[in-house]
Design a protein around this motif. Structure first.
Motif, short mmCIF file in Angstrom:
data_model
loop_
_atom_site.label_atom_id
_atom_site.label_comp_id
_atom_site.label_asym_id
_atom_site.label_seq_id
_atom_site.Cartn_x
_atom_site.Cartn_y
_atom_site.Cartn_z
N LEU A 5 -14.67 33.70 47.42
CA LEU A 5 -13.31 34.32 47.06
C LEU A 5 -13.12 35.69 47.76
N PRO A 6 -14.42 36.38 48.23
CA PRO A 6 -14.23 37.60 48.91
C PRO A 6 -13.60 37.30 50.24
N ALA A 7 -13.86 36.38 50.77
CA ALA A 7 -13.41 36.04 52.31
C ALA A 7 -12.17 35.57 52.23
N LEU A 8 -11.57 34.91 51.10
CA LEU A 8 -10.03 34.94 51.21
C LEU A 8 -9.41 36.00 50.73
N CYS A 9 -10.02 36.70 49.87
CA CYS A 9 -9.55 37.91 49.34
C CYS A 9 -9.12 39.10 50.37
N ALA A 10 -10.24 38.88 51.30
CA ALA A 10 -10.20 40.04 52.53
C ALA A 10 -8.97 39.51 53.36
N ALA A 11 -8.81 38.19 53.71
CA ALA A 11 -7.62 37.63 54.73
C ALA A 11 -6.33 37.86 53.99
N ILE A 12 -6.17 37.97 52.58
CA ILE A 12 -4.77 37.80 51.98
C ILE A 12 -4.71 38.87 51.05
N ALA A 13 -5.78 38.98 50.22
CA ALA A 13 -5.69 39.69 49.07
C ALA A 13 -6.21 41.28 49.05
N CYS A 14 -6.16 41.74 47.84
CA CYS A 14 -6.86 43.04 47.76
C CYS A 14 -7.66 43.15 46.61
N VAL A 15 -8.92 44.08 46.56
CA VAL A 15 -9.57 44.41 45.19
C VAL A 15 -9.18 45.84 44.98
N PRO A 16 -8.33 46.04 44.21
CA PRO A 16 -7.89 47.59 43.68
C PRO A 16 -9.25 48.50 43.28
N GLU A 17 -9.13 49.67 43.59
CA GLU A 17 -10.24 50.52 43.66
C GLU A 17 -10.19 51.02 42.16
N ALA A 18 -11.18 51.53 41.47
CA ALA A 18 -11.12 52.12 40.08
C ALA A 18 -11.01 53.62 40.64
N TRP B 100 0.33 35.11 41.58
CA TRP B 100 0.62 36.37 41.59
C TRP B 100 1.58 37.05 40.44
N GLY B 101 1.18 38.13 40.03
CA GLY B 101 2.18 38.62 38.95
C GLY B 101 1.34 39.02 37.71
N ASP B 102 1.94 38.78 36.64
CA ASP B 102 1.35 39.22 35.43
C ASP B 102 0.17 38.48 35.05
N ARG B 103 -0.88 39.09 34.40
CA ARG B 103 -2.09 38.42 33.95
C ARG B 103 -3.03 39.22 33.13
N LEU B 112 -14.37 47.68 38.12
CA LEU B 112 -13.27 47.02 39.28
C LEU B 112 -12.52 46.06 38.83
N ARG B 113 -11.05 45.93 39.28
CA ARG B 113 -10.42 44.77 38.78
C ARG B 113 -10.57 43.69 39.75
N PRO B 114 -10.29 42.53 38.98
CA PRO B 114 -10.40 41.17 39.88
C PRO B 114 -9.32 41.25 41.12
N PRO B 115 -9.76 40.63 42.14
CA PRO B 115 -8.72 40.36 43.61
C PRO B 115 -7.54 39.95 43.02
N ILE B 116 -6.52 40.59 43.76
CA ILE B 116 -5.00 39.96 43.78
C ILE B 116 -4.72 39.13 44.90
N PRO B 117 -4.16 37.96 44.88
CA PRO B 117 -3.98 37.24 43.83
C PRO B 117 -5.17 36.62 42.99
N THR B 118 -4.80 35.58 42.10
CA THR B 118 -5.72 34.87 41.78
C THR B 118 -5.78 33.56 42.52
N TRP B 119 -6.95 33.12 42.95
CA TRP B 119 -7.11 31.80 43.82
C TRP B 119 -7.66 30.90 43.05
N GLY B 120 -7.24 29.37 43.55
CA GLY B 120 -7.99 28.17 43.35
C GLY B 120 -8.13 27.40 44.27
N LEU B 121 -8.92 26.27 44.07
CA LEU B 121 -9.16 25.30 44.75
C LEU B 121 -9.67 24.20 43.97
#
Lengths: 325, 165
Positions: A5-18, B100-103, B112-121
């Protein structure tokens, strides 16, 4: 597989900071100064009042499972809250809103801010209850009173408004009328205290709300407007270690069909009005088997849990209202 | 994710004759629920996409959709699969999807918030899937996926149809 998940996230998504919590000195002081010894006596007094009080009209509210509509009372509890706030030095007022037979008697007391008095931090708890209502919501009202007492020893940049809402158990009528009357339009942060006294070795989780298996935590329920408030409290708690905390945060105003359970307390009307509001709760019926039952008695509560929850409330108020030192 | 189609073709080319290609626009309607992890998301809705069939057996599909009931969430999926080459055309899919979007987010002590977007495999089964000269229609497809953070995707496609052109 945690790296996927972090790898995918790093490629496309983001983890918002607190967000940073801000200065925690005042929060530490207020959390320490809360008179937790007064909590259970208040819960017991409120429960006694509810048990002997005249029942509110249940016209238009048929009884259902978990909803004993004709067992609701609020008048004596309102009187107690009014008297306690007066004894603390406040000048509370009763605002009667709505129409017969469901007139809500909301009790309002304010501690004026010094430098930004027009910005208000609201602390609310509903004073109406089914049966004795020790957890729901004697615990919340007791936490409100303890916080109100602790506040009187300090000055704050922002005004703190304490509101004991009526008729939450009638679809949040008291807070709905309150917000519709514009009485929350100057609120920059609101804490709604809803069942703060019950802990349990086990915790139920509805499908939409995965929760830890042990019911020893306080849940912060937020929406988009109050997300940052919840995160600030969590970050504050990392420093102060007040109690186990978790947060559930809905998108938008949170009023969606599948998340409606998150809006069913006094936070709901405030959310819809756009007021940044957190509900603090022990999760009520997802933990407490006495929820809305005659068995919701003071002896079933966990005084240490209630004390920790109240310290968290007081520290959060200090954080948002900004103690003047 | 448009590399998936060419990838399938390239793999095929490396093994022999030019492939038989068929491109179909598809629409789908159904529901998704992501739960159990640090996000609850999903809803009911539908969307549009493109399906590429190689040699009447190998499938790739990319589609997007919009879901309601928990606010609004955009669903984007890519999938590769294999189908039976017959009028009754059941298929199995490997899917990669995002929301993506509301959740609803569930945040722990780290704030810390979960990553955006939500992924699934995950995997999807299309058992009630039928094809003919004019296209394909599929009902009650069931899918399951993981977000690798404790969350489970449950997916049902009530109806999916593709038109041959």
């Amino acid at each position: 597989m945690k790296w996927v998940l972090p790898a995918l996230c790093a490629a496309i998504a983001c983890v918002p900071e607190a967000p940073a919590p801000g200065d925690l000195t005042g929060a530490t002081i207020l959390a320490t100064e809360v008179d937790t010894a007064a909590l259970m006596p208040w819960v017991e007094a409120l429960s006694d009042d509810h048990l002997t009080d005249v029942r509110r009209s249940c016209e238009g509210y048929p009884a259902q499972a978990d909803y004993p509509s004709c067992e609701l009372s609020s008048d004596a509890a309102a009187t107690l809250v009014f008297a306690e706030l007066t004894a603390m030095g406040y000048a509370p007022r009763v605002v009667s809103l709505g129409s017969d037979p469901h007139v809500a008697q909301d009790i309002i007391a304010e501690w004026p801010g010094t430098t930004r008095p027009r910005e208000v931090v609201l602390v609310g708890a509903h004073h109406d209850a089914f049966f004795a209502g020790a957890d729901d919501n004697g615990s919340g009202v007791a936490a409100l009173l303890a916080t109100a007492r602790a506040v009187t020893r300090h000055r704050f940049a922002r005004t703190i408004r304490f509101v004991a809402f009526d008729l939450e158990e009638r679809g949040s009528l008291g807070s709905t009328h309150f917000t519709n009357a514009g009485l929350a339009d100057d609120v920059v942060a609101a804490l709604v205290l809803e069942c703060l006294g019950f802990s349990s070795p086990s915790q139920d989780s509805p499908a939409f709300l995965p929760l830890p298996a042990v019911g020893d935590f306080l849940l912060l329920v937020a929406n988009e407007d109050s997300r940052a408030l919840a995160q600030r409290i969590l970050v504050m708690n990392q420093e102060l270690a007040l109690m186990p905390l978790r947060a559930t945060i809905a998108s938008g105003d949170g009023a969606f069909p599948l998340t409606s359970a998150l809006t069913r307390s006094d936070n709901g009307p405030l959310w819809v009005r756009g007021v940044p509001t957190l509900m603090l709760t022990d999760t009520a019926n997802f933990r407490n088997p006495n929820y809305h039952r005659a068995s919701d008695l003071p002896a079933t509560l966990d005084p240490a849990f209630l004390a920790a929850a109240t310290r968290t409330v007081a520290a959060s108020v200090a954080l948002f209202a900004e103690v003047q030192r | 994710m448009s590399w998936l189609g060419p990838l399938v073709v390239a793999l095929h080319l490396s093994f022999g004759a030019p492939p038989e290609l068929e491109v179909m626009p598809v629409f789908h309607q159904g529901g998704v629920l992501v739960s159990g992890g640090d996000v609850t998301a999903g809803g009911l809705g539908g969307g549009l996409g493109v399906q590429l069939v190689v040699d009447r057996r190998w499938l790739t599909q990319a589609d997007v959709g919009l879901l309601w009931l928990m606010g609004q969430a955009w669903l984007a999926r890519v999938a590769v699969g294999v189908q039976r080459d017959a009028p009754w055309r059941p298929a199995g899919w490997l899917t990669l999807q995002t929301l993506w979007g509301d959740r609803v987010e569930h945040i722990g002590p780290d704030a810390l918030r979960p990553p955006i977007p939500t992924w699934g495999l995950g995997l999807r089964a299309s058992l009630l899937r039928f094809g003919g000269a004019s296209g394909v229609v599929s009902a009650l497809e069931l899918g399951v996926a993981t977000d690798f953070a404790g969350g489970l995707w449950l997916e049902i496609t009530l109806l999916q149809a593709g038109a041959r052109w």
